[in-house]
Design a protein around this motif. Structure first.
Motif, PDB file in Angstrom:
ATOM      1  N   ASP A  28     -24.239 -37.137 -19.626  1.00  0.00           N
ATOM      2  CA  ASP A  28     -25.328 -36.896 -18.679  1.00  0.00           C
ATOM      3  C   ASP A  28     -25.175 -35.540 -18.003  1.00  0.00           C
ATOM      4  OD1 ASP A  28     -26.579 -39.386 -19.088  1.00  0.00           O
ATOM      5  OD2 ASP A  28     -25.152 -40.364 -17.740  1.00  0.00           O
ATOM      6  N   GLN A 105     -28.803 -27.575 -26.801  1.00  0.00           N
ATOM      7  CA  GLN A 105     -30.231 -27.662 -26.477  1.00  0.00           C
ATOM      8  C   GLN A 105     -30.814 -26.326 -26.015  1.00  0.00           C
ATOM      9  OE1 GLN A 105     -28.188 -30.297 -25.620  1.00  0.00           O
ATOM     10  NE2 GLN A 105     -29.122 -31.746 -27.050  1.00  0.00           N
ATOM     11  N   HIS A 145     -26.630 -32.566 -24.357  1.00  0.00           N
ATOM     12  CA  HIS A 145     -27.109 -33.473 -23.314  1.00  0.00           C
ATOM     13  C   HIS A 145     -27.522 -34.806 -23.943  1.00  0.00           C
ATOM     14  CE1 HIS A 145     -26.824 -30.317 -20.446  1.00  0.00           C
ATOM     15  NE2 HIS A 145     -27.729 -29.563 -21.039  1.00  0.00           N
ATOM     16  N   VAL A 146     -27.603 -35.843 -23.118  1.00  0.00           N
ATOM     17  CA  VAL A 146     -28.012 -37.155 -23.619  1.00  0.00           C
ATOM     18  C   VAL A 146     -29.362 -37.538 -23.044  1.00  0.00           C
ATOM     19  CG1 VAL A 146     -25.633 -37.946 -23.923  1.00  0.00           C
ATOM     20  CG2 VAL A 146     -26.828 -38.437 -21.792  1.00  0.00           C
ATOM     21  N   THR A 147     -30.055 -38.428 -23.749  1.00  0.00           N
ATOM     22  CA  THR A 147     -31.352 -38.931 -23.310  1.00  0.00           C
ATOM     23  C   THR A 147     -31.156 -40.074 -22.316  1.00  0.00           C
ATOM     24  OG1 THR A 147     -31.418 -40.529 -25.126  1.00  0.00           O
ATOM     25  CG2 THR A 147     -32.347 -38.339 -25.544  1.00  0.00           C
ATOM     26  N   LYS A 148     -32.280 -40.606 -21.801  1.00  0.00           N
ATOM     27  CA  LYS A 148     -32.199 -41.733 -20.868  1.00  0.00           C
ATOM     28  C   LYS A 148     -31.581 -42.960 -21.517  1.00  0.00           C
ATOM     29  CE  LYS A 148     -36.573 -41.410 -19.811  1.00  0.00           C
ATOM     30  NZ  LYS A 148     -37.912 -41.685 -19.190  1.00  0.00           N
ATOM     31  N   GLU A 149     -31.673 -43.032 -22.850  1.00  0.00           N
ATOM     32  CA  GLU A 149     -31.070 -44.166 -23.564  1.00  0.00           C
ATOM     33  C   GLU A 149     -29.565 -43.990 -23.756  1.00  0.00           C
ATOM     34  OE1 GLU A 149     -33.795 -42.541 -24.720  1.00  0.00           O
ATOM     35  OE2 GLU A 149     -35.197 -44.026 -23.902  1.00  0.00           O
ATOM     36  N   ALA A 153     -29.335 -35.967 -27.196  1.00  0.00           N
ATOM     37  CA  ALA A 153     -30.698 -35.502 -27.441  1.00  0.00           C
ATOM     38  C   ALA A 153     -30.759 -34.681 -28.725  1.00  0.00           C
ATOM     39  CB  ALA A 153     -31.186 -34.676 -26.250  1.00  0.00           C
TER      40      ALA A 153
END
Length: 289
Positions: A28, A105, A145-149, A153
């Motif tokens: 995150d 990203q 980075h990571v997604t909301k899940e 990403a």
């Protein structure tokens, strides 16, 4: 292997960085990915040339953070750049052994006309870095980075392209961080490294069992210490259970840090084979820490 200078990170990697390997670190925003790799880069740069390429911060911003963390080796090469080709040109010119890209990203390559952060651009930029690592023998570390899940990403193929995938995890409000290996071609998967966030950056937690144990001077009913194995590391974990008369029509079954289905199974076994009925009772189970 090249030791990163951070024992917990080396444990997760399988003993250190392998020449020509590509490692993806996801987590995150604000969890400490850049801090961890900046600390590792500083330690690595004392023995070999290291290039830290930041696409999110200026050189001055990274230098200020390094100063706050007490990193004063003066041997780490730093550049603020988002174009992959420019980063690789500098890496070749300075003959670096380790390259850090922060983050995938923000990077873009001339091979793709898509905007930075798009699935195509992330894939092509990562492919360029992977090819460079294999051809030159440079160890490449990529931040993602990571997604909301909770997934990194970008296209799923990104995790298949790299050699090692690490996830940086933390509970909201906790100062402890866990780095978990979910894929590792050069070591065991599911290894974990434990860190604590402090003013001077991330500090290793060499005895994680201390996090998962509460302090009692005398034995306490409803509390038991067991051993759980994470990768090659055994951890002492305290489990707490409370059974009370149900306050409503339907008894509650609450499990924190423990699978609810497993709790239901244990209660069924307890009733059928132990003769202990929990019908009409609220049952709460908690894993400390």
């Amino acid at each position: 292997r090249a030791a990163s200078g951070i024992g917990e990170l080396d444990r997760v990697l399988g003993g250190g960085l392998v020449a020509g390997s590509v490692t993806l670190l996801g987590g995150d925003p604000g969890i400490g990915k850049s801090t961890l790799l900046l600390q590792a880069s500083d330690a690595l740069s004392r023995e070999r040339p290291v290039l830290y390429a930041s696409g999110e911060e200026s050189v001055r911003q990274v230098a200020l953070r390094a100063s706050r963390l007490g990193l004063v080796s003066g041997t780490l090469r730093l550049m603020a750049e988002t174009r992959v080709e420019a980063i690789l040109e500098e890496a070749v010119a300075t003959r670096v052994s380790v390259l850090v890209a922060d983050s995938i990203q923000t990077l873009h390559t001339d091979l793709s006309e898509s905007s930075p952060g798009s699935a195509v651009q992330v894939r092509d930029s990562a492919a360029r870095l992977v090819r460079f690592a294999k051809e030159s023998g440079t160890a490449v570390l990529i931040i993602g980075h990571v997604t909301k899940e909770g997934l990194i990403a970008g296209p799923r193929i990104l995790e298949h392209m790299v050699d090692t995938v690490l996830y940086f995890e933390s509970d909201p409000g906790s100062r402890f961080r866990v780095v978990r290996a979910v894929k590792n071609r050069y070591g065991a998967a599911n290894e974990i490294g434990v860190f604590a966030m402090a003013e001077q950056g991330l500090k290793e937690v060499r005895n994680p069992s201390a996090i998962f144990l509460s302090r009692h001077d005398t034995p306490v009913p409803g509390s038991v210490v067991t051993v759980a194995r994470e990768g090659s590391r055994p951890l002492l974990v305290e489990l707490q259970a409370l059974v009370d008369e149900a306050q409503g029509l339907s008894p509650r079954r609450v499990a924190v840090g423990f699978e609810s289905s497993r709790l239901a199974l244990l209660l069924a076994v307890l009733h059928r084979h132990g003769g202990v009925s929990t019908s009409g009772q609220d049952v709460f189970v908690n894993v400390v820490g």
